[in-house]
Design an enzyme around this catalytic site. Structure first.
Site, PDB file in Angstrom:
ATOM      1  CD  GLU A 193       1.225   1.027   2.269  1.00 56.02           C
ATOM      2  OE1 GLU A 193       0.492   0.544   3.170  1.00 56.02           O
ATOM      3  OE2 GLU A 193       2.465   0.971   2.315  1.00 56.02           O
ATOM      4  CG  PHE A 240      12.430  -7.889   1.724  1.00 58.38           C
ATOM      5  CD1 PHE A 240      11.687  -8.530   2.710  1.00 58.38           C
ATOM      6  CD2 PHE A 240      12.599  -6.513   1.808  1.00 58.38           C
ATOM      7  CE1 PHE A 240      11.127  -7.817   3.755  1.00 58.38           C
ATOM      8  CE2 PHE A 240      12.050  -5.794   2.861  1.00 58.38           C
ATOM      9  CZ  PHE A 240      11.316  -6.447   3.835  1.00 58.38           C
ATOM     10  CD  GLN A 241       8.877  -4.354   1.875  1.00 54.01           C
ATOM     11  OE1 GLN A 241       9.373  -3.425   1.254  1.00 54.01           O
ATOM     12  NE2 GLN A 241       8.230  -4.193   3.023  1.00 54.01           N
ATOM     13  CE  LYS A 282      15.860   1.141  -3.973  1.00 58.48           C
ATOM     14  NZ  LYS A 282      16.135   0.604  -2.635  1.00 58.48           N
ATOM     15  CG  MET A 314     -26.956  -2.425   6.063  1.00 59.91           C
ATOM     16  SD  MET A 314     -28.585  -1.623   6.091  1.00 59.91           S
ATOM     17  CE  MET A 314     -28.280  -0.111   5.195  1.00 59.91           C
TER      18      MET A 314
END
Lengths: 588, 182
Positions: free
Chosen positions: A52, A114-115, A164, A485
C-alpha cells in the site's frame, strides 16, 4: 424515487464525476464490494501495487507529474497503516491525494474486529482532513468534499474511510454540484496595496533575489510561465528550493541553482547578502534557512504563499502576500509593466554591482568535483544521464539521500512537473513507486528514478507492478553500498564511526532485474557509462541500472548544521579546515 | 561554534510567554475535539484548559475555549493552524489581560469536616458567588465562579478547611458590551 445505488457504485459514480482515470490500490476484505464494482466502470483503470505504501507513492508520482489528484484505494487495518507513510509524505510536500480505505462494518467498529484499526485516528495528523462515513446518505457528499479539500488551497492528502456495510447499503446519487468554498474559505487574501508595496520594494532594491518553491509548481503551468515572465521583467537573480526545480529553466543565466543545505555557493551567498528576498511559494524550511538567527540578516523579506499559516512560521517577513502564486505574479507583473514598461533595462545599473558579486561567487564553481578515470563518480553519472536525456522530455524521480542531492544539483530541469522527489518527509523508497505513477500519467515519456541502492530496496517490490503494466521505468541506481548520506554525516560528525550504514549482502541488481522480468544493466567504469546509459534509454522495458560508483564520495557543497548560509563547506579540502564541532554535532 | 543552535531553532532570543484565550467555533461532529487537541499536541503547543459544548443545535456548532501559553509567534501559528482545519468556522484570540473580554471558570469544591471549618470555608468563598449544592452533616459541595488564578488560590486556601476534591470547568470567555466575537 430516483434510482438507488450501492455504496460501492456511489464511490465509482463520484470518481467518474471527478474525472478520475486511474486508481492505485491493493484489495482486501473490507474493500471487496468496491473492487467487485470495478469491472462495471471501464473508464477507470486500477493499478495493482505490491504494497500500500507503493500505491500511495505511485499516486503521488501520478499527481505531481499530471497536476491531477492521485487516487489510492486500500483495505482496512494493515492496508490503511501501510499507506500512512505515503499520506505523510504527500502532506509534507503538498501533493493532492484522495485515499479511500475500507473499514470493518459499522456494528463491529470499536470491537477490535479482524483488520480493524482507528484509521481516521491514525491518519488525522497526516491528512488535510479525513472522514469516517457512517451513513450511506453522506457518502457521495463526503467523497466530493474530499476532492475539493485535497485540491484547493495548499493541496494535500485526504482520506475517506468507508465501512463495509456502507459499501453494500443503497441510496440515490446526486451529481456533483459546484460547492461554495468550504466554510467560506477563499484563498486570495491579498490586496492591491500589498502588490504596490512589493513593487516599491522591487524598485528600491539593489541586491534582490527571488526564491521560488513548490508552490509555483502546485499553482499550475500558468504560474511557471508567470514566474519566468516575472524574472524576465525584473532582471533579478532567481534560486529555487528542491521542490521548486523546473518552475524556472535550470540552464538559464539568471538561475543560480538550488539553495539550501546542498545548494550552490552563489545561491546561498546571494540569499545571505541580499537586501530584498522575494519568496514565491516556498516555506522557509530548515534545510533552506540553516541557522535561523543568521538567516539573511539584512534583507526585506516578502513571502507569497497560499497558506496563511506558512507566513511567519519559521522566518518573520516584512511583507506577506497570501494568495495563489499565479494570481499574485500576474497582478505584480501587470502593475510593474504599467508603471515601468521597460523595468529590467532601466533598472540594470541599479543591480549591476550585485550581479558582478554573484558572478564572483559563481566562479567558485561550487558543484565541481574531482573526476576519476577508474571509478564512476556519482556526480559524473548524473551529469552524463542529463546530457544523454536532456533532449527528451524526461521525468525524474528520486529516492532520498546523496543521490537525491546530486540529481538536484546536476540534472537541469526546464519544465515544471518533471521532478518528483520526497523533500519534506524525506522518504527513502519514494522514487520507484513514484516512477510507476509518473509513467502511468505520461505513457510515452522517459521516466527515470535516480536511486540509491539502500533506498530502492525499501520498495523494490514495485518493480513487479512496473512489469505487470509494461511501464518502461528506468531505475538508475547510484550504488555505493552505503547509506551514503548517513555515511557522510558519520564522517563529518561522528568521527568516521560508520555505525550500521554499510549494507553487506546487497542483492545482485542485474539478476534481481531478471527475476522481476525486466532488464538489468551494470556499469562499472566511466568509460562504458555512456554506452550503457544509451542502452538503458533504448530499452523499451523496465530497467534496473546498477551504476557502481565511488563508495566514499561526499555531497558538496554543504551548509553544516548550525551554520548560516555564508559558511559553506565547499569540498573535501575545505572540510578539513572547517570541521563541525561542539553543538553542531547534535543537530540534524 | 559555541553559539550555534539547531538548524531547527526558531529564534535565538528567548521571547516572553503570554497567556492567551482562544475561542474556536467548530462543527459539532465526531472527532472534532481530537483534531483540535491533536493539533496542539502534535505541534507542541500548550493547553492549560479546555472547555467545549454545543452552543447552536440548529447549525450544529460547538464553541471551544482554550487557554494556552506561547510566544506571540506561536500563538499566531496556533490561530492560523486552527483556521486551516476543515470543521473550524472561526477562531478568536485574546490575551488574558484583555479588558474587553470576560473570562470565567466554574469550580465545584467538596469540603469535609466539622461545622466550624465548613462555615469558614464558605466564608472564604464569599467573593465568588458560592452556592451550596449539597449539604450533609459532614460535608458541603460548593459551587464558585471566578477567574482561573482566583480558583487556583482558593484551592490552596481551602485545604486547611477540609477541601478534599475539586472539579473545574476550564475558562470560558465572552466579550463585554454589545459586541460579539467576530
Amino acid at each position: 424515487m430516483s434510482k438507488l445505488y450501492t455504496g460501492a457504485e456511489i464511490v465509482f459514480k463520484c470518481l467518474e464525476d471527478q474525472g478520475v482515470d486511474f486508481i492505485f490500490g491493493y484489495p482486501g476484505g473490507a474493500v471487496l464490494p468496491i473492487y467487485d464494482e470495478l469491472k462495471n466502470h471501464k473508464s477507470i483503470k486500477h493499478i495493482l501495487a505490491r504494497h500500500e505504501q507503493g500505491a500511495g507513492h505511485a499516486a503521488e508520482g501520478y499527481a505531481r507529474s499530471s497536476g491531477k489528484p492521485g487516487i489510492v484505494l486500500v483495505t482496512s487495518g494493515p492496508g490503511a497503516t501501510n499507506v500512512v507513510t505515503a499520506l505523510t509524505d504527500a502532506y509534507m510536500d503538498s501533493v493532492p491525494l484522495v485515499c479511500i480505505s475500507g473499514q470493518v462494518p459499522t456494528h463491529l467498529i470499536g470491537t477490535d474486529a479482524f483488520q480493524e484499526c482507528d484509521t481516521t485516528g491514525i491518519t488525522r495528523p497526516c491528512t488535510k482532513h479525513n472522514w469516517l462515513v457512517k451513513d450511506i446518505k453522506d457518502l457521495a457528499k463526503t467523497i466530493h468534499k474530499a476532492f475539493e479539500v485535497a485540491t484547493t488551497g495548499r493541496p494535500g492528502p485526504v482520506l475517506v474511510d468507508i465501512p463495509k456495510d456502507i459499501q453494500f447499503n443503497k441510496f440515490s446519487y446526486s451529481k456533483l454540484k459546484k460547492q461554495k468554498k468550504i466554510n467560506g474559505k477563499t484563498h486570495n487574501f491579498y490586496t492591491q496595496t500589498n502588490i504596490d508595496e512589493l513593487i516599491k520594494l522591487i524598485k528600491k532594491s539593489k541586491k534582490p533575489i527571488i526564491y521560488s518553491g513548490g508552490g509555483v509548481i502546485n499553482s499550475g503551468l500558468e504560474a511557471s510561465k508567470l514566474l519566468r515572465e516575472f524574472v524576465n521583467a525584473t532582471g533579478f537573480p532567481i534560486t529555487s528550493t528542491l521542490q521548486g526545480l523546473g518552475a524556472y529553466p535550470g540552464d538559464d543565466s539568471q538561475f543560480l541553482g538550488m539553495l539550501g543545505m546542498h545548494g550552490t555557493y552563489e545561491a546561498n551567498n546571494a540569499m545571505h547578502g541580499c537586501d530584498l528576498m522575494i519568496n514565491v511559494g516556498a516555506r522557509f524550511d530548515d534545510r533552506i534557512t540553516g541557522k535561523i538567527d543568521e538567516f539573511s540578516p539584512k534583507s526585506k523579506k516578502v513571502h507569497i504563499d497560499i497558506d496563511p499559516s506558512s507566513i511567519n512560521k519559521n522566518v518573520k517577513v516584512d511583507l506577506a502576500i497570501v494568495g495563489d502564486v499565479a494570481s499574485v505574479l500576474k497582478n505584480t507583473i501587470k502593475k510593474l509593466k504599467k508603471q515601468k514598461p521597460n523595468f529590467s533595462n532601466s533598472n540594470k545599473s541599479n543591480i549591476s554591482k550585485w550581479w558582478e558579486q554573484i558572478q564572483k561567487w559563481r566562479s567558485i564553481n561550487s558543484l565541481a568535483y574531482i573526476n576519476s578515470e577508474e571509478s564512476i563518480k556519482p556526480q559524473y553519472a548524473v551529469q552524463r544521464l542529463y546530457e544523454l536525456t536532456k533532449n527528451k522530455d524526461t521525468f525524474i524521480t528520486t529516492e532520498v539521500g546523496q543521490h537525491q542531492m546530486w540529481a538536484a544539483q546536476h540534472y537541469k530541469f526546464d519544465k515544471p512537473n518533471r521532478w518528483m522527489t520526497s523533500g519534506g518527509l524525506g522518504t527513502m523508497g519514494y522514487g520507484l513507486p513514484a516512477a510507476v505513477g509518473v509513467q502511468i500519467a505520461n505513457p510515452n515519456k522517459l521516466v527515470i528514478d535516480i536511486a540509491g541502492e539502500a533506498s530502492v530496496l525499501m520498495t523494490m517490490q514495485e518493480m513487479s507492478t512496473a512489469v505487470q503494466y509494461s511501464l518502461p521505468i528506468k531505475i538508475f541506481i547510484l550504488n555505493n553500498e552505503y547509506m551514503g548520506m548517513v555515511r557522510q554525516w558519520q564522517e563529518l560528525l561522528h568521527d568516521k564511526n560508520y555505525s550500521e550504514s554499510y549494507t553487506a549482502a546487497l542483492p545482485d541488481f542485474v539478476k534481481l532485474a531478471e527475476a522481476y522480468g525486466c532488464v538489468g544493466i551494470r556499469a562499472k567504469t566511466p568509460e562504458e557509462l555512456d554506452d550503457k546509459i544509451i542502452e538503458m534509454i533504448n530499452t523499451d522495458r523496465p530497467v534496473i541500472f546498477d551504476c557502481l560508483v565511488d563508495k566514499v564520495e561526499n555531497c558538496f557543497p554543504m551548509i553544516p548544521s548550525g551554520k548560516p548560509h555564508n559558511q559553506m563547506l565547499l569540498g573535501p579540502k575545505d572540510q578539513k579546515e572547517n570541521k563541525i564541532t561542539g553543538k553542531g554535532k547534535t543537530l540534524v | 561554534m559555541s553559539k550555534a543552535r539547531s538548524a531547527y531553532s526558531i529564534s535565538g532570543k528567548k521571547e516572553k510567554f503570554d497567556t492567551h484565550i482562544i475561542v474556536v467555533w467548530v462543527d459539532n461532529e465526531a472527532g472534532v475535539l481530537a483534531r483540535i487537541a491533536g493539533l496542539f499536541s502534535g505541534r507542541g503547543y500548550n493547553i492549560e484548559s479546555l472547555a467545549v459544548a454545543e452552543v447552536d443545535k440548529k447549525l450544529n456548532i460547538s464553541r471551544i475555549t482554550i487557554v494556552t501559553t506561547g510566544t506571540p509567534q506561536v500563538v499566531n501559528q496556533i490561530r492560523l493552524q486552527l483556521k486551516k482545519l476543515v470543521p473550524v468556522h472561526n477562531v478568536a484570540d485574546f490575551k488574558r489581560e484583555d479588558k474587553r473580554v470576560i473570562f470565567k471558570e466554574m469550580a465545584l469544591l467538596k469540603i469535609v469536616g466539622k461545622n466550624e471549618k465548613r462555615d469558614k470555608a464558605l466564608k472564604a468563598c464569599k467573593k465568588f458567588n458560592p452556592v451550596i449544592l449539597d449539604k450533609t452533616n459532614k460535608s458541603f459541595v460548593i459551587q464558585i465562579t471566578a477567574l482561573r488564578r482566583e480558583i487556583d488560590k482558593m484551592i490552596v486556601d481551602l485545604k486547611k478547611f477540609g477541601l478534599v476534591s475539586v472539579s473545574r470547568t476550564g475558562a470560558v470567555a465572552m466579550t463585554r458590551g454589545a459586541e460579539i466575537f467576530k
